[in-house]
Design a protein around this motif. Structure first.
Motif, mmCIF file in Angstrom:
data_model
loop_
_atom_site.group_PDB
_atom_site.id
_atom_site.type_symbol
_atom_site.label_atom_id
_atom_site.label_comp_id
_atom_site.label_asym_id
_atom_site.label_seq_id
_atom_site.Cartn_x
_atom_site.Cartn_y
_atom_site.Cartn_z
ATOM 1 N N GLN A 198 0.860 -1.067 -0.072
ATOM 2 C CA GLN A 198 0.103 0.194 -0.154
ATOM 3 C C GLN A 198 0.808 1.165 -0.048
ATOM 4 O O GLN A 198 0.648 2.373 -0.578
ATOM 5 N N GLU A 199 1.976 1.257 0.951
ATOM 6 C CA GLU A 199 2.924 2.476 0.837
ATOM 7 C C GLU A 199 3.443 2.578 -0.677
ATOM 8 O O GLU A 199 3.695 3.917 -1.004
ATOM 9 N N THR A 200 3.889 1.529 -1.281
ATOM 10 C CA THR A 200 4.196 1.782 -2.612
ATOM 11 C C THR A 200 3.205 2.323 -3.508
ATOM 12 O O THR A 200 3.414 3.094 -4.444
ATOM 13 N N TYR A 201 2.131 2.034 -3.272
ATOM 14 C CA TYR A 201 0.848 2.269 -4.319
ATOM 15 C C TYR A 201 0.712 4.042 -4.238
ATOM 16 O O TYR A 201 0.550 4.688 -4.888
ATOM 17 N N LEU A 202 0.860 4.438 -2.462
ATOM 18 C CA LEU A 202 0.375 5.676 -2.394
ATOM 19 C C LEU A 202 1.593 6.569 -2.860
ATOM 20 O O LEU A 202 1.278 7.564 -3.299
ATOM 21 N N ALA A 203 2.785 5.974 -3.125
ATOM 22 C CA ALA A 203 4.079 6.772 -3.517
ATOM 23 C C ALA A 203 3.876 6.812 -4.837
ATOM 24 O O ALA A 203 4.051 8.222 -5.324
ATOM 25 N N TRP A 204 3.419 5.872 -5.549
ATOM 26 C CA TRP A 204 3.123 6.278 -7.018
ATOM 27 C C TRP A 204 2.105 7.105 -7.293
ATOM 28 O O TRP A 204 2.006 7.864 -8.363
ATOM 29 N N ALA A 205 0.837 6.970 -6.629
ATOM 30 C CA ALA A 205 -0.168 8.093 -6.613
ATOM 31 C C ALA A 205 0.342 9.489 -6.476
ATOM 32 O O ALA A 205 -0.106 10.269 -7.164
ATOM 33 N N GLY A 206 1.192 9.537 -5.435
ATOM 34 C CA GLY A 206 1.600 11.023 -5.195
ATOM 35 C C GLY A 206 2.474 11.392 -6.379
ATOM 36 O O GLY A 206 2.476 12.463 -6.878
ATOM 37 N N LEU A 207 3.375 10.663 -6.903
ATOM 38 C CA LEU A 207 4.224 10.779 -8.113
ATOM 39 C C LEU A 207 3.329 11.522 -9.142
ATOM 40 O O LEU A 207 3.512 12.413 -9.871
ATOM 41 N N ALA A 208 2.296 10.572 -9.638
ATOM 42 C CA ALA A 208 1.444 10.915 -10.756
ATOM 43 C C ALA A 208 0.738 12.216 -10.403
ATOM 44 O O ALA A 208 0.524 12.986 -11.296
ATOM 45 N N SER A 209 0.204 12.350 -9.235
ATOM 46 C CA SER A 209 -0.587 13.669 -8.998
ATOM 47 C C SER A 209 0.593 14.988 -9.064
ATOM 48 O O SER A 209 -0.075 15.921 -9.652
ATOM 49 N N ALA A 210 1.573 14.719 -8.691
ATOM 50 C CA ALA A 210 2.689 15.924 -8.852
ATOM 51 C C ALA A 210 2.659 16.210 -10.281
ATOM 52 O O ALA A 210 3.267 17.379 -10.474
ATOM 53 N N LEU A 211 3.001 15.013 -11.100
ATOM 54 C CA LEU A 211 3.210 15.434 -12.417
ATOM 55 C C LEU A 211 2.055 16.000 -13.036
ATOM 56 O O LEU A 211 2.300 16.891 -13.854
ATOM 57 N N ILE A 212 1.051 15.431 -12.787
ATOM 58 C CA ILE A 212 -0.361 16.188 -13.197
ATOM 59 C C ILE A 212 -0.434 17.775 -13.056
ATOM 60 O O ILE A 212 -0.578 18.649 -13.756
ATOM 61 N N ILE A 213 -0.243 18.122 -11.809
ATOM 62 C CA ILE A 213 -0.243 19.290 -11.138
ATOM 63 C C ILE A 213 0.772 20.160 -11.856
ATOM 64 O O ILE A 213 0.750 21.479 -12.150
ATOM 65 N N ALA A 214 2.214 19.714 -11.970
ATOM 66 C CA ALA A 214 3.339 20.508 -12.568
ATOM 67 C C ALA A 214 2.973 20.773 -13.980
ATOM 68 O O ALA A 214 3.189 21.826 -14.525
#
Length: 104
Positions: free
Chosen positions: A34-50
């Motif tokens: 779950q920690e790995t999934y959340l890390a990937w979700a955070g990266l994807a969200s940061a990319l979209i926002i950027a």
């Protein structure tokens, strides 16, 4: 194959199906995943926002306001770099903490 395995398109590792593995260990493995999934979700969200901020910055520059657009774009890129540098530092500190714990 179970319904979950069929839906996800892969088989679970043997340790998850092995009844001799304690439930607490399976739970810890699930938490790690779950920690790995959340890390990937955070990266994807940061990319979209950027990308959204860079697109807005480009639009502002092309609409005839180069100074505000440049400032927004610069702040966006500096913020991204800062987040990735601080994330790497956290990973390094976690890794060094884990090594200290393993050595004890």
């Amino acid at each position: 194959m179970s319904a979950t395995e069929e839906r996800e398109g892969h088989r679970l590792p043997a340790v998850h199906r092995d009844p001799s593995v304690p439930a607490s260990e399976r739970h810890i493995m699930w938490l790690d995943r779950q920690e790995t999934y959340l890390a990937w979700a955070g990266l994807a969200s940061a990319l979209i926002i950027a990308l959204a901020f860079l697109a807005i910055s480009t639009w502002i520059i092309l609409s005839g306001n180069p100074v505000p657009g440049t400032i927004l774009g610069t702040v966006d890129i500096v913020g991204l770099v800062t987040v990735f540098i601080s994330g790497k530092r956290q990973l390094r500190s976690k890794a060094s903490d884990a090594e200290i714990i393993d050595d004890e």
